[in-house]
Design an enzyme around this catalytic site. Sequence first.
Site, mmCIF file in Angstrom:
data_model
loop_
_atom_site.group_PDB
_atom_site.id
_atom_site.type_symbol
_atom_site.label_atom_id
_atom_site.label_comp_id
_atom_site.label_asym_id
_atom_site.label_seq_id
_atom_site.Cartn_x
_atom_site.Cartn_y
_atom_site.Cartn_z
ATOM 1 N N LYS A 127 0.832 -1.210 0.000
ATOM 2 C CA LYS A 127 0.000 0.000 0.000
ATOM 3 C C LYS A 127 0.863 1.254 0.000
ATOM 4 O O LYS A 127 0.503 2.261 -0.603
ATOM 5 C CB LYS A 127 -0.946 0.013 1.198
ATOM 6 C CG LYS A 127 -1.996 -1.053 1.072
ATOM 7 C CD LYS A 127 -3.326 -0.683 1.678
ATOM 8 C CE LYS A 127 -4.322 -1.641 1.121
ATOM 9 N NZ LYS A 127 -5.598 -1.732 1.594
ATOM 10 N N LYS A 215 -3.064 -11.204 -5.957
ATOM 11 C CA LYS A 215 -4.443 -11.418 -5.530
ATOM 12 C C LYS A 215 -5.401 -10.417 -6.199
ATOM 13 O O LYS A 215 -5.008 -9.295 -6.533
ATOM 14 C CB LYS A 215 -4.560 -11.326 -4.007
ATOM 15 C CG LYS A 215 -4.438 -9.924 -3.438
ATOM 16 C CD LYS A 215 -5.047 -9.830 -2.044
ATOM 17 C CE LYS A 215 -5.215 -8.369 -1.661
ATOM 18 N NZ LYS A 215 -6.316 -8.087 -0.794
ATOM 19 N N LYS A 218 -9.376 -4.828 -4.669
ATOM 20 C CA LYS A 218 -10.279 -3.689 -4.884
ATOM 21 C C LYS A 218 -9.540 -2.469 -5.399
ATOM 22 O O LYS A 218 -10.108 -1.595 -6.017
ATOM 23 C CB LYS A 218 -10.838 -3.186 -3.554
ATOM 24 C CG LYS A 218 -11.635 -4.052 -2.765
ATOM 25 C CD LYS A 218 -11.851 -3.260 -1.475
ATOM 26 C CE LYS A 218 -12.391 -4.107 -0.388
ATOM 27 N NZ LYS A 218 -12.204 -3.472 0.903
HETATM 28 P P1 ATP Z 1 -7.311 -4.011 -1.097
HETATM 29 O O1 ATP Z 1 -6.972 -4.888 -2.245
HETATM 30 O O2 ATP Z 1 -7.665 -2.624 -1.450
HETATM 31 O O3 ATP Z 1 -6.312 -4.140 0.002
HETATM 32 P P2 ATP Z 1 -9.052 -6.066 -0.366
HETATM 33 O O4 ATP Z 1 -9.677 -6.494 -1.634
HETATM 34 O O5 ATP Z 1 -7.947 -6.889 0.209
HETATM 35 O O6 ATP Z 1 -8.633 -4.570 -0.489
HETATM 36 P P3 ATP Z 1 -10.225 -5.936 2.245
HETATM 37 O O7 ATP Z 1 -11.311 -5.085 2.789
HETATM 38 O O8 ATP Z 1 -8.870 -5.591 2.664
HETATM 39 O O9 ATP Z 1 -10.226 -5.984 0.680
HETATM 40 O O10 ATP Z 1 -10.527 -7.443 2.570
HETATM 41 C C1 ATP Z 1 -11.757 -7.934 3.026
HETATM 42 C C2 ATP Z 1 -11.697 -9.430 3.149
HETATM 43 O O11 ATP Z 1 -11.600 -10.034 1.870
HETATM 44 C C3 ATP Z 1 -10.473 -9.948 3.929
HETATM 45 O O12 ATP Z 1 -10.841 -11.045 4.733
HETATM 46 C C4 ATP Z 1 -9.524 -10.380 2.866
HETATM 47 O O13 ATP Z 1 -8.629 -11.382 3.296
HETATM 48 C C5 ATP Z 1 -10.490 -10.921 1.830
HETATM 49 N N1 ATP Z 1 -9.894 -10.848 0.492
HETATM 50 C C6 ATP Z 1 -9.497 -9.739 -0.150
HETATM 51 N N2 ATP Z 1 -9.017 -10.028 -1.362
HETATM 52 C C7 ATP Z 1 -9.107 -11.384 -1.486
HETATM 53 C C8 ATP Z 1 -8.769 -12.297 -2.516
HETATM 54 N N3 ATP Z 1 -8.248 -11.878 -3.634
HETATM 55 N N4 ATP Z 1 -8.989 -13.612 -2.299
HETATM 56 C C9 ATP Z 1 -9.525 -14.046 -1.140
HETATM 57 N N5 ATP Z 1 -9.880 -13.232 -0.134
HETATM 58 C C10 ATP Z 1 -9.674 -11.920 -0.287
#
Ligand code: ATP
Length: 347
Positions: A127, A215, A218
């Site tokens: 980040k 991964k 968002k």
């Molecule tokens: P960013 O990518 O902006 O960091 P994020 O997509 O990781 O955001 P979060 O709000 O941080 O979203 O995560 C919410 C939940 O979704 C957490 O439990 C995280 O582990 C899960 N998660 C996020 N991305 C993935 C993914 N690609 N696969 C599986 N689980 C995910």
Amino acid sequence: MAFISNRCQNSTTGMSKQRIFSGVAPSGNIHIGNYLGAIKNWVKLQDECDSIFCVVDMHAITLPRDPEELRKKTIEVAKIYLASGIDLEKSTLFIQSHIPEHAELSWILNTIARTGEMSRMTQFKDKAELHSGNSSTMESVPLGIFNYPVLMAADILLYDTQVVPVGKDQLQHIEITRTLANRFNKRFGNTFIVPEPYITKEGANIMGLDDPTKKMSKSAKSDYNYIALNDSEEDVRRKIKKAVTDSGSEIVYRDDKPALMNLINIYSLLSDKPAKEIEKQYKGKGYAEFKTDLAEVIIKFMNPFQEKMNDLSDEKVLEILREGAEKVRPIAKNKLDEVKKKIGFVL
Ligand code: ATP
Ligand code: LTN
């Protein structure tokens, strides 16, 4: 990497239910990775656990956000929880900033957390790079990104959480939570429960559609990275058609075909069909047919999901969130009072 799936076992022994806690930040576009990695498991676990789910708006502001957009997203995330099947008879939902104890405990935990520990967090490094555009220019990176895991630890520890269902990317943050709980307990006497992560193998890490080495995220730059939960049917078809695939033309579930493995995982999780069965189903068929069907599997999941979301009014959802905050407030206050007493604050 251990995949932990220690369900809320206490319920089978007749003892009180185990507590689970988790949250999603109201930022960016919530995608099927968030759903398959985290929220889908919450829905399953709520039957047997005492479940608290939070919209972590204080985490969302670690990067600059438009205030109006943040307000909208906060309600939208709660709608996503409800449309996914979170049941208010079994679970409590609330907004993190409605319970100021999170910020208070976070400050206290900041005083026992170490800068070295924070700087080793991979999410911080990613980040920070995203924010500054260059990992060597750390000076302008907001402090909130740096100690984000301390606030997450406070979220978890405030509620005597035993199990935290999350995606694999959050494992490091659960580990630091455990470290902080143990450190506090050692210094001030037994206060916090040391929580366990709950991560399932298949949903643990859904990868980006445009880059299966990272991964699904968002905050990805291109919207071809993810399927957002509010994407239209056309979006889904367009994105799946463009999704990166591996060399060759066979539909096989193998480590050396990471892009295909990821697509099969998504197919499998949304259709409840094992990967091996999907492999068999597409024997002798090509990517085009597989991708067309995958898009339809996603759309079949999204249609009723989006309908449920559209049926929920903002006012109703806010009422649910406010009621949830009133339910959890005494738990948070008791724990924080216990902490304050232990460290020597005058109450
Ligand atoms: P960013 O990518 O902006 O960091 P994020 O997509 O990781 O955001 P979060 O709000 O941080 O979203 O995560 C919410 C939940 O979704 C957490 O439990 C995280 O582990 C899960 N998660 C996020 N991305 C993935 C993914 N690609 N696969 C599986 N689980 C995910
Ligand atoms: N940091 C988490 C979101 C989060 C969370 C939590 C998850 C904040 N507080 C407490 C579980 C428990 C993330 O997924 N980025």
